[in-house]
Design a protein around this motif. Structure first.
Motif, PDB file in Angstrom:
ATOM      1  N   VAL A 114      10.250  -1.387  -2.799  1.00 42.70           N
ATOM      2  CA  VAL A 114       9.358  -0.331  -2.330  1.00 42.70           C
ATOM      3  C   VAL A 114      10.030   1.035  -2.466  1.00 42.70           C
ATOM      4  CG1 VAL A 114       8.030   0.542  -0.383  1.00 42.70           C
ATOM      5  CG2 VAL A 114       8.203  -1.899  -0.756  1.00 42.70           C
ATOM      6  N   THR A 115      11.323   1.089  -2.112  1.00 40.83           N
ATOM      7  CA  THR A 115      12.036   2.367  -2.208  1.00 40.83           C
ATOM      8  C   THR A 115      12.029   2.888  -3.644  1.00 40.83           C
ATOM      9  OG1 THR A 115      13.475   1.566  -0.470  1.00 40.83           O
ATOM     10  CG2 THR A 115      14.181   3.535  -1.607  1.00 40.83           C
ATOM     11  N   ASN A 116      12.253   1.971  -4.612  1.00 38.55           N
ATOM     12  CA  ASN A 116      12.308   2.394  -6.011  1.00 38.55           C
ATOM     13  C   ASN A 116      10.947   2.404  -6.682  1.00 38.55           C
ATOM     14  OD1 ASN A 116      15.092   2.522  -5.797  1.00 38.55           O
ATOM     15  ND2 ASN A 116      15.334   0.377  -6.348  1.00 38.55           N
ATOM     16  N   LYS A 117       9.892   2.084  -5.927  1.00 35.81           N
ATOM     17  CA  LYS A 117       8.543   1.991  -6.504  1.00 35.81           C
ATOM     18  C   LYS A 117       8.518   1.007  -7.673  1.00 35.81           C
ATOM     19  CE  LYS A 117       7.096   5.692  -4.201  1.00 35.81           C
ATOM     20  NZ  LYS A 117       5.952   6.498  -4.002  1.00 35.81           N
ATOM     21  N   ASP A 118       9.222  -0.071  -7.508  1.00 37.44           N
ATOM     22  CA  ASP A 118       9.305  -1.086  -8.553  1.00 37.44           C
ATOM     23  C   ASP A 118       8.114  -2.029  -8.385  1.00 37.44           C
ATOM     24  OD1 ASP A 118      10.053  -2.968 -10.351  1.00 37.44           O
ATOM     25  OD2 ASP A 118      12.137  -3.048  -9.690  1.00 37.44           O
ATOM     26  N   ILE A 119       6.956  -1.651  -8.955  1.00 41.21           N
ATOM     27  CA  ILE A 119       5.731  -2.371  -8.601  1.00 41.21           C
ATOM     28  C   ILE A 119       5.739  -3.818  -9.072  1.00 41.21           C
ATOM     29  CG2 ILE A 119       4.103  -0.499  -8.190  1.00 41.21           C
ATOM     30  CD1 ILE A 119       3.352  -0.493 -11.013  1.00 41.21           C
ATOM     31  N   ASN A 120       6.375  -4.103 -10.208  1.00 38.54           N
ATOM     32  CA  ASN A 120       6.436  -5.498 -10.660  1.00 38.54           C
ATOM     33  C   ASN A 120       7.143  -6.362  -9.618  1.00 38.54           C
ATOM     34  OD1 ASN A 120       5.154  -4.913 -12.973  1.00 38.54           O
ATOM     35  ND2 ASN A 120       6.949  -5.017 -14.306  1.00 38.54           N
ATOM     36  N   ILE A 124       0.831  -1.203   0.000  1.00 40.05           N
ATOM     37  CA  ILE A 124       0.000   0.000   0.000  1.00 40.05           C
ATOM     38  C   ILE A 124       0.867   1.255   0.000  1.00 40.05           C
ATOM     39  CG2 ILE A 124      -1.730   1.264   1.320  1.00 40.05           C
ATOM     40  CD1 ILE A 124      -2.689  -1.546   2.255  1.00 40.05           C
ATOM     41  N   VAL A 125       1.970   1.211   0.759  1.00 40.99           N
ATOM     42  CA  VAL A 125       2.879   2.364   0.765  1.00 40.99           C
ATOM     43  C   VAL A 125       3.453   2.590  -0.639  1.00 40.99           C
ATOM     44  CG1 VAL A 125       5.131   3.123   1.574  1.00 40.99           C
ATOM     45  CG2 VAL A 125       3.458   2.320   3.196  1.00 40.99           C
ATOM     46  N   THR A 126       3.754   1.496  -1.339  1.00 37.98           N
ATOM     47  CA  THR A 126       4.255   1.636  -2.708  1.00 37.98           C
ATOM     48  C   THR A 126       3.237   2.357  -3.572  1.00 37.98           C
ATOM     49  OG1 THR A 126       5.191  -0.546  -2.377  1.00 37.98           O
ATOM     50  CG2 THR A 126       5.350   0.370  -4.581  1.00 37.98           C
ATOM     51  N   ILE A 158      -4.124  -3.400  -5.467  1.00 37.63           N
ATOM     52  CA  ILE A 158      -3.468  -2.338  -4.694  1.00 37.63           C
ATOM     53  C   ILE A 158      -2.410  -1.635  -5.536  1.00 37.63           C
ATOM     54  CG2 ILE A 158      -1.915  -1.896  -2.753  1.00 37.63           C
ATOM     55  CD1 ILE A 158      -3.334  -4.147  -1.275  1.00 37.63           C
ATOM     56  N   LEU A 159      -1.587  -2.440  -6.227  1.00 38.43           N
ATOM     57  CA  LEU A 159      -0.416  -1.845  -6.884  1.00 38.43           C
ATOM     58  C   LEU A 159      -0.735  -1.211  -8.229  1.00 38.43           C
ATOM     59  CD1 LEU A 159       2.276  -4.490  -6.015  1.00 38.43           C
ATOM     60  CD2 LEU A 159       2.165  -2.149  -5.215  1.00 38.43           C
ATOM     61  N   TYR A 160      -1.677  -1.800  -8.994  1.00 37.50           N
ATOM     62  CA  TYR A 160      -1.884  -1.311 -10.355  1.00 37.50           C
ATOM     63  C   TYR A 160      -3.157  -0.497 -10.514  1.00 37.50           C
ATOM     64  CZ  TYR A 160       1.859  -4.561 -11.592  1.00 37.50           C
ATOM     65  OH  TYR A 160       3.053  -5.225 -11.660  1.00 37.50           O
ATOM     66  N   TRP A 161      -4.136  -0.720  -9.628  1.00 39.00           N
ATOM     67  CA  TRP A 161      -5.398  -0.005  -9.808  1.00 39.00           C
ATOM     68  C   TRP A 161      -5.521   1.177  -8.865  1.00 39.00           C
ATOM     69  CZ3 TRP A 161      -9.178  -4.768  -9.989  1.00 39.00           C
ATOM     70  CH2 TRP A 161      -8.958  -5.447 -11.205  1.00 39.00           C
ATOM     71  N   LEU A 162      -5.104   0.978  -7.621  1.00 37.39           N
ATOM     72  CA  LEU A 162      -5.318   1.987  -6.588  1.00 37.39           C
ATOM     73  C   LEU A 162      -4.728   3.346  -6.963  1.00 37.39           C
ATOM     74  CD1 LEU A 162      -6.498   2.251  -3.699  1.00 37.39           C
ATOM     75  CD2 LEU A 162      -4.223   1.750  -2.859  1.00 37.39           C
ATOM     76  N   PRO A 163      -3.481   3.400  -7.432  1.00 37.83           N
ATOM     77  CA  PRO A 163      -2.884   4.727  -7.681  1.00 37.83           C
ATOM     78  C   PRO A 163      -3.405   5.378  -8.944  1.00 37.83           C
ATOM     79  CG  PRO A 163      -1.344   3.001  -8.246  1.00 37.83           C
ATOM     80  CD  PRO A 163      -2.549   2.321  -7.731  1.00 37.83           C
ATOM     81  N   GLY A 164      -4.220   4.683  -9.723  1.00 42.84           N
ATOM     82  CA  GLY A 164      -4.712   5.286 -10.953  1.00 42.84           C
ATOM     83  C   GLY A 164      -3.749   5.018 -12.088  1.00 42.84           C
ATOM     84  N   ASP A 165      -2.504   5.409 -11.902  1.00 43.59           N
ATOM     85  CA  ASP A 165      -1.562   5.247 -13.000  1.00 43.59           C
ATOM     86  C   ASP A 165      -0.213   4.752 -12.494  1.00 43.59           C
ATOM     87  OD1 ASP A 165      -0.172   5.318 -15.267  1.00 43.59           O
ATOM     88  OD2 ASP A 165      -0.684   7.378 -15.802  1.00 43.59           O
ATOM     89  N   PRO A 166       0.162   3.531 -12.841  1.00 48.80           N
ATOM     90  CA  PRO A 166       1.428   2.977 -12.351  1.00 48.80           C
ATOM     91  C   PRO A 166       2.634   3.797 -12.798  1.00 48.80           C
ATOM     92  CG  PRO A 166       0.088   1.282 -13.403  1.00 48.80           C
ATOM     93  CD  PRO A 166      -0.572   2.574 -13.687  1.00 48.80           C
ATOM     94  N   VAL A 167       2.539   4.413 -13.961  1.00 45.98           N
ATOM     95  CA  VAL A 167       3.701   5.161 -14.458  1.00 45.98           C
ATOM     96  C   VAL A 167       3.982   6.361 -13.560  1.00 45.98           C
ATOM     97  CG1 VAL A 167       4.672   6.417 -16.402  1.00 45.98           C
ATOM     98  CG2 VAL A 167       3.262   4.407 -16.805  1.00 45.98           C
ATOM     99  N   SER A 168       2.912   7.007 -13.086  1.00 43.60           N
ATOM    100  CA  SER A 168       3.153   8.173 -12.232  1.00 43.60           C
ATOM    101  C   SER A 168       3.726   7.754 -10.882  1.00 43.60           C
ATOM    102  CB  SER A 168       1.877   8.995 -12.052  1.00 43.60           C
ATOM    103  OG  SER A 168       0.817   8.179 -11.668  1.00 43.60           O
TER     104      SER A 168
END
Lengths: 286, 330
Positions: free
Chosen positions: B289-295, A141-143, B47-57
């Protein structure tokens, strides 16, 4: 079976509780929580120095009369920083617990009062939330939300929804089976009235006990996430962050790590004790 | 439905082990495990791909200044411009083949990175689990105040609750400070000699030991109030022998927590490996997590959920072997 029932005190738990003074410990724990709350609301009451005042000359001083918990690598007073850090730590923890409590209880309440088919589907989802370790769920979630104190709080709160939902559901099911609840329904009370007037108040006790225990767990999670660098950025103060900063000077300044650690451990121990006490009281109720 | 053993347990027991009897149980458990694995993938994906709206941002950070054309190009490159449901179906299909895409930072395959890091964590986790079992059991036994043991039960009964109250990074740092920097017994970081394993393993073992100690001490207290213990005492068995029987009985509830403890160990490894700079699963997670590497994060969480599912499946299937009173339920 009768043998075991006749002999008193065969389980050491009873003997242990008669030895200690649960009343005293309970009030002591409450006092500690109260002290922390005062620190969070008005830290200037307890702080001895400005937590941000840099004095490079007096850097990395061991604990002394002037600086109770020593100074950090910029000469800032560790004690005052800890006092000021309480605010952020407790704020994040409170947001997390409130979120988990409200959403989790709601899910549990709906699940417990809904028809069986809906109930089993909701509980499947809850099982999945419990299958992923809380910290990992929080990290995901933090990510997604980005770094900062509030995202961390939300992440930790979402991580605890599962356990709240589960205990609320089991409590709702227990209370719903009670004779007086059935009687009220038979007398013609609406379902909503029965749920909010009778079921919810009776189910709330164990849920609040869990909330107290979860408060301690949330302190651990929030400080862990801050320690990993996902919480508030450095000029802010937070217990986990203070330790992360002290970590760089681990071989020269033991006080940078030991004192914040003691505060975290003390807080968690206190809330866990309170939670267990509340749980025991509710277990005695029925 | 349970496959109920008849009155003659001895004659009924062998029949419980035929494959025909076991098959519906196995099928159901496997289906349940598959469901949890699928659902945890879906939850993580959501959580990772839908929640933020846009993974690229997320990847670029909230305040990145990128011109829209380049932005669209990146989106198309990773396939984020497709409809969500197609992205999900594609990701699920690839996940079924254990393919979680490539890391957005290093460009390496996520599965390969996990496979590379897993042995490091597995080695550490194994030692840590063994340590936490030993430590937890010792604490639980010492809290009993058995005749012939030192009578400090009150003290030992408090230790597990302290263990679960200490954050993992605090344990790690304090051990590091004391044993590596003050006493200089072991090296602080690195992963070359077995000496470097001692502190991380101990750090990882503490929360598990606390949990196990609490559960085991509760069930041991209960077991000791049972009649068979008094019977054994009256027949003059040695305390050690009684303890063996009691432990066998009391360890069963603790055994069901194996999944929880292993999952907790995986989660704690994030902090532990960061503190001790070890290149394992946890460190990978922290970097992801630090690099926001969602994959990478997605792959790691599904990996740990799978571990939990497999452990729980094993516990479910092994439990009736350890406790003959429990039968397989389909």
């Amino acid at each position: 079976m009768t043998d075991a029932a006749v002999l008193p005190g065969s389980t050491p738990r009873r003997r242990w509780s008669s030895l200690s003074f649960p009343g005293l410990n309970f009030w002591l724990a409450l006092a500690v929580i109260g002290l922390l709350l005062v620190c969070a609301v008005s830290p200037q009451l307890f702080a001895t120095h400005d937590p941000l005042a840099i004095a490079v000359r007096g850097k990395l001083q061991p604990p002394s009369a002037g600086h109770w918990f020593g100074t950090d690598h910029l000469g800032r007073d560790v004690y005052s920083r800890l006092v000021y850090g309480t605010q952020n730590s407790l704020r994040a923890t409170s947001i997390a617990v409130a979120l988990g409590l409200v959403i989790g209880s709601l899910i549990g309440l709906v699940s417990g009062t809904a028809p069986q088919r809906v109930d089993s589907r909701i509980m499947r989802v809850v099982d999945v939330m419990l299958a992923i370790p809380n910290l990992l769920l929080s990290l995901a979630i933090v990510t997604a939300l980005g770094f900062g104190l509030v995202p961390v709080a939300i992440a930790v709160g979402v991580g605890s929804i599962g356990s709240f939902a589960r205990i609320m559901r089991s409590e709702v099911l227990r209370v719903q089976g009670a004779t007086f609840v059935e009687a009220t329904a038979l007398l013609g009370a609406s379902k909503g009235y029965v749920i909010f007037r009778h079921v919810l108040p009776h189910a709330m006790g164990p849920v609040l006990a869990l909330a107290t225990v979860e408060f301690g767990a949330a302190v651990l999670s929030v400080s862990s996430l801050s320690f990993l660098g996902f919480g508030a950025p450095p000029p802010e103060m937070e217990w986990g962050l203070l330790i992360a900063e002290g970590r760089k000077f681990i071989n020269v300044g033991w006080w940078l790590i030991l004192f914040p650690s003691l505060v975290i451990v003390g807080t968690v121990l206190t809330t866990n004790h309170l939670g267990r006490e509340l749980e025991r009281r509710h277990a005695g109720d029925h | 439905m349970s496959t109920r053993a008849s009155g003659q347990a001895a004659s009924a027991r062998p029949s419980r082990w035929t494959f025909a009897r076991l098959r519906p149980v196995l099928t159901k458990k496997l289906l349940q495990a598959a469901f949890v694995a699928w659902a945890s993938f879906t939850l993580t994906f959501a959580i990772l791909y839908w929640l933020p709206g846009d993974p690229v941002s997320i990847m670029l950070g909230a305040d990145a200044q990128v011109d829209p054309a380049a932005f669209a190009k990146i989106r198309a490159q990773y396939g984020f411009d497709r409809p969500l449901i197609i992205q999900y179906a594609d990701a699920l299909w690839r996940a079924l083949h254990l393919d979680f895409g490539t890391s957005l930072v290093t460009g390496k395959s996520v599965t390969a990175s996990i496979a590379e890091a897993a042995p490091v964590t597995a080695q550490l986790a194994f030692i840590a689990l063994a340590l936490s079992v030993i430590l937890g059991t010792t604490l639980a036994v010492l809290s009993l105040d058995l005749p012939g043991f030192p009578r400090f039960g009150v003290i030992f009964s408090k230790i597990p609750s302290i263990f679960v109250a200490v954050p993992t990074f605090v344990v790690g740092l304090l051990l590091l400070q004391f044993f590596a920097f003050t006493l200089r017994w072991v090296p602080a970081t690195g992963s070359d000699s077995w000496l470097t394993l001692v502190l991380p393993a101990l750090t990882l073992a503490i929360p598990g030991a606390g949990l196990l100690g609490q559960v085991l001490s509760n069930s041991l207290h209960q077991t000791y109030s049972e009649t068979f213990i008094r019977l054994m005492r009256s027949r003059g068995y040695s305390e050690l022998r009684i303890l063996g029987h009691a432990l066998h009985n009391a360890s069963l509830p603790a055994f069901t927590m194996a999944g929880l403890i292993v999952g907790g160990t995986l989660a704690s490894s994030v902090v532990t490996e960061t503190v001790f700079s070890r290149q394992g699963i946890g460190r990978l997670m922290q970097m992801g997590v630090t690099n926001k590497d969602i994959n990478l994060v997605c792959g790691l969480i599904v990996f740990s959920a799978l571990t939990y599912v497999v452990i729980n499946l094993l516990v479910d299937l092994l439990y009736p072997l350890l406790d003959p009173r429990v039968e397989y339920r389909a």
